[in-house]
Scaffold this active site. Structure first.
Site, PDB file in Angstrom:
ATOM      1  N   HIS A  42      52.114  45.557  42.316  1.00 24.93           N
ATOM      2  CA  HIS A  42      52.828  44.778  43.175  1.00 24.93           C
ATOM      3  C   HIS A  42      54.427  44.869  43.391  1.00 24.93           C
ATOM      4  O   HIS A  42      54.836  45.718  44.312  1.00 24.93           O
ATOM      5  CB  HIS A  42      52.273  43.294  43.206  1.00 24.93           C
ATOM      6  CG  HIS A  42      50.817  43.216  43.720  1.00 24.93           C
ATOM      7  ND1 HIS A  42      50.531  43.422  45.033  1.00 24.93           N
ATOM      8  CD2 HIS A  42      49.798  42.847  42.892  1.00 24.93           C
ATOM      9  CE1 HIS A  42      49.053  43.054  45.097  1.00 24.93           C
ATOM     10  NE2 HIS A  42      48.761  42.733  43.762  1.00 24.93           N
TER      11      HIS A  42
ATOM     12  N   PRO B 183      39.425  46.585  48.684  1.00 26.12           N
ATOM     13  CA  PRO B 183      39.095  46.977  49.996  1.00 26.12           C
ATOM     14  C   PRO B 183      37.971  46.147  50.758  1.00 26.12           C
ATOM     15  O   PRO B 183      37.885  46.142  51.959  1.00 26.12           O
ATOM     16  CB  PRO B 183      38.398  48.478  49.708  1.00 26.12           C
ATOM     17  CG  PRO B 183      39.092  48.680  48.369  1.00 26.12           C
ATOM     18  CD  PRO B 183      39.454  47.636  47.713  1.00 26.12           C
TER      19      PRO B 183
END
Length: 812
Positions: free
Chosen positions: A646, A703
């Site tokens: 991140h 996902p």
């Protein structure tokens, strides 16, 4: 081509076979390098091989020189002719011809030095439009937009920060960027990897920095080990990749060491007598107080006004420089890519370096899997209630008043939506299909009534899709919670029993920060108990493999550790030198993020030392960091972690962002994930970080929650390229960054990136494998070297000036 070279060289050897060693250097009939090159070029032209990818090199060896080089041909008379079959182009041969025209004897062997004129000219092999700064100062490194005093102060503080990071990564056997290390040692400027270009005076490195092995995670040297028979017998990189079998191989002998935990840190003793004396076998030269001191230094740096100004200006300069570079060189970069046969973005290797195993498939994949199981195996017992009642799969769905026909992606309800924005609690609920934790336990857990059978099948289907795509890899996270010590044994049994292994997959272990949850349920007594449940089984499996053979084998497929949870939750406890040690942390509050990370680091460092001594793979610390919350998290990760996931908050901390650039700390970013949780897509700093030179890569994160297609990683690249108008060169550079930051072994990376991928700059780039032009690599490398030279040289001069002033004062 090789046959032509050897035929030609054999003739040259025979011609000189009657000459003595002493006459070889003086005989006027012996051909000069220029003449030999002309003969060689003519031979190539006769063979109509204008695109030959080899450069001729010759060397005459006397009796007192090294006879061990195996890349040479030795004749009966003692004349040695060396051939370096390096992968070069006709442009490289033109440069070699220019070298011979300078009437300079070019010695291709590492011991020699080269004329400076030749060195400077060969250094410019990669031709592109370079940007330079001119003005009244003699040295370009003074052009930074701040005063000399501010420059010196900022450089000293930044240099000290880099040295702190190197210290912690060295202690834990993690990777520290070689270019940064070289400049910290005083070796300034671009690296010349070619032996012909090492004319610069070498600067001796401190002993702590001298061993290159300490710059790389030891799992990168896995191919040298004798654990995996399939791997160790593989001769080529392609074979190495194809025969990946981490669960096979022999088990080493037990060492029968005594293992305990003291104040949250593992202690290993050779015998009971040593334990009584307190004589441990392994020491980590760090404790909580020393780390807090370094941590506070970094916090002060991040908040220091002049340093923030300096770093912000340098970051703006780097971004502007890249924009000018693309303006001037984009056409040449595109032309270089078009000239490469076969290779394009689609068949460049990409690694999804940040993905969670429990959501590594999209929602449609999970839906099809559930329907298939419900239709084919409705009577299979899959769940046991708290009361002990056994339920079949049909019973489970009957209790929900659903059948296979009723199921859809809408009823499954695992996809993130606008309601999850800044609501990490609602996002976590999306892991429960149909909102039922029972279904999560059946399908998405490794430890359940069916021993994780369905979850193993799902992961293997994902692995099969990756193998079919060939060019996509993944590093999924599996959870270890630390609530009890049997978790490792169950996880290893799950992986080996169901053979959850693939050449396209390496595992990371994620550790959720859930101490307060376990404490509230009276599952543990102190934070030290969590640490013991996580790390003591690792040490036991390392020093006494027979105690848990499955765990020993499973660890061969693990490349790192991750720390996960909601970063936006405020730390309820202070982190300072007075903070309680883990054995005394028995209150209900959750420890701060930095506290978690430090004790993960210090125990992982000791595990790595033990495994390194045993010749086993070691692990990198790769935490979630900077997604939300405080920038203090980034300070801890800068000191302790090899790379992070991140990193969004770097956009708010220019000093830390510049340090991440100077250290070349990889950052795996997930814009689609961030868009649903913390930051709108158009505000994501990924393109800004990329332009400035931070090694970022795209990853999927989850996902199941964020993606729709069978190839979620390609979905990330597709959307990023459209929104941010990334060029094919940009896309390939992102892909190469993902491979470099991953935990795959060097033999595999050689297969994907080229045999010289570990070298600095263009010498480490093979465009035929990476599809990244040397122009882009040279620009990145030279820009980084310029910044490091400016900071490290200025810091060195400032320290020397301070030392001289101190000596004069003492003398007075």
């Amino acid at each position: 081509r090789i046959q032509i070279l050897f035929e030609f060289m054999d003739k040259q050897v025979k011609k000189g076979s009657e000459l003595t060693n002493s006459s070889l250097h003086t005989d006027p009939n012996l051909k000069t390098p220029s003449q030999i090159f002309e003969d060689f070029a003519g031979k190539v032209q006769q063979a109509e091989l204008a695109d030959v990818n080899a450069a001729f090199q010759s060397h005459v060896v006397t009796d007192d020189e090294d006879e061990s080089d195996n890349e040479s041909i030795v004749s009966s008379s003692g004349l040695r002719v060396g051939l370096d079959m390096c992968e070069t182009t006709m442009e490289d041969m033109k440069w070699m011809r220019r070298a011979t025209q300078l009437n300079t004897h070019v010695n291709m062997f590492p011991k020699t030095t080269v004329n400076n004129e030749l060195t400077e000219e060969l250094e410019e092999k990669v031709k592109f439009m370079r940007l330079s700064i001119e003005g009244e100062h003699d040295d370009a490194h003074h052009f930074v937009g701040v005063g000399d005093a501010e420059l010196r102060d900022a450089s000293v503080l930044l240099s000290q920060s880099l040295e702190l990071r190197e210290k912690y990564l060295h202690m834990s056997c993690q990777a520290f960027h070689p270019t940064t290390k070289r400049h910290l040692c005083g070796d300034f400027g671009p690296c010349r990897n070619d032996p012909t270009l090492k004319a610069r005076a070498s600067v001796p490195a401190p002993s702590r920095l001298a061993n290159k092995q300490h710059d790389l995670p030891y799992h990168l040297h896995y191919g040298k080990l004798n654990i995996n028979s399939g791997v160790s017998n593989a001769g080529t990189s392609a074979e190495y990749f194809d025969v990946y079998e981490p669960f096979n191989g022999t088990i080493p002998d037990d060492l029968s060491y005594i293992i305990s935990m003291t104040k949250g840190m593992i202690a290993v003793y050779k015998s009971e007598i040593d334990e009584q004396k307190g004589q441990t076998l392994y020491e980590i030269n760090s404790n909580l107080k020393s780390f807090v001191k370094d941590y506070n230094i970094m916090l002060a740096l991040a908040a220091h006004g002049p340093v923030k100004t300096f770093c912000f200006k340098r970051l703006c300069y780097l971004e502007s420089k890249f924009n000018l570079h693309t303006l001037l060189n984009e056409q040449n970069e595109t032309a270089a890519q078009k000239a490469v046969p076969h290779r394009d973005f689609y068949n460049v290797r990409k690694v999804d370096t940040h993905i969670h195993a429990a959501s590594s498939f999209n929602q449609k994949h999970l839906l099809r899997f559930i329907k298939k199981k419900l239709k084919k195996y409705p009577n299979e017992v899959v769940y046991q209630t708290a009361e002990g009642r056994l339920m079949t799969l049909q019973d489970v769905f009957d209790s929900l008043n659903l059948n296979a026909y009723d199921l859809s992606t809408d009823t499954l309800d695992v996809h993130a939506d606008k309601n999850t924005f800044h609501r990490f609690d609602k996002f976590n609920q999306k892991y429960n299909p149909l909102g039922k934790s029972m279904l999560r336990d059946i399908f998405l857990k490794t430890n359940n009534y069916i021993k994780g059978k369905y979850f193993a099948e799902l992961i293997k289907e994902v692995a099969s899709d990756l193998e079919e795509s060939k060019y996509q890899m993944s590093e999924p996270r599996l959870s270890i919670y630390g609530s009890n010590r049997s978790e490792w044994e169950k996880l290893a049994d799950w992986a080996i029993s169901f053979n959850v292994v693939s050449p396209n997959i390496r595992f990371l272990i994620q550790i959720p920060r859930l101490y307060d949850v376990y404490k509230s349920k009276n599952m543990i007594d102190s934070f030290e108990e969590i640490l013991g449940n996580i790390f003591i089984p690792l040490v036991e499996a390392t020093v006494n493999p027979s105690s848990n053979e499955k765990l020993f084998k499973f660890l061969n497929s693990v490349v790192g550790f991750d720390s996960v949870d909601d970063e936006s939750k405020a730390d309820m406890s202070l982190f300072n030198s007075e903070t309680l040690t883990p054995d005394k942390w028995n209150n209900s509050k959750n420890p701060p993020y930095s506290y978690y990370l430090y004790y993960m680091y210090v125990n992982l460092a000791l595990v790595n030392k033990i495994r390194k001594d045993r010749g086993l793979n070691t692990f990198a610390l790769r935490p979630h960091c900077g997604e939300a919350g405080s920038i203090n998290h980034l300070v801890s990760a800068f000191l302790l972690a090899e790379n992070i996931n991140h990193g969004l908050l770097l956009r708010k901390a220019p000093a830390l962002q510049y340090l991440f650039y100077l250290s070349q700390i990889p950052v795996a970013m997930s814009p689609l994930s961030n868009n649903s949780l913390f930051l709108d897509y158009h505000r994501n700093p990924l393109p800004e970080f990329f332009n400035r030179g931070i090694p970022v890569a795209l990853s999927t994160d989850d996902p199941m929650q964020f993606h729709y297609t069978k190839e979620p990683l390609m979905e990330e690249y597709s959307i990023a390229s459209q929104v941010w108008k990334l060029t094919p060169c940009d896309m390939c550079e992102l892909a190469v960054n993902s491979v470099r930051m991953s935990g795959f072994e060097p033999k595999v990376k050689e297969h994907w990136l080229g045999k010289s991928y570990e070298k600095e700059g263009p010498s480490g780039n093979d465009i035929r494998q990476t599809n990244v032009p040397n122009i882009r690599i040279a620009f990145r490398h030279e820009t980084l070297c310029d910044e490091l030279t400016m900071v490290c040289r200025t810091a060195k001069e400032a320290r020397s000036r301070h030392t001289s002033a101190t000596d004069q004062a003492d003398h007075a």
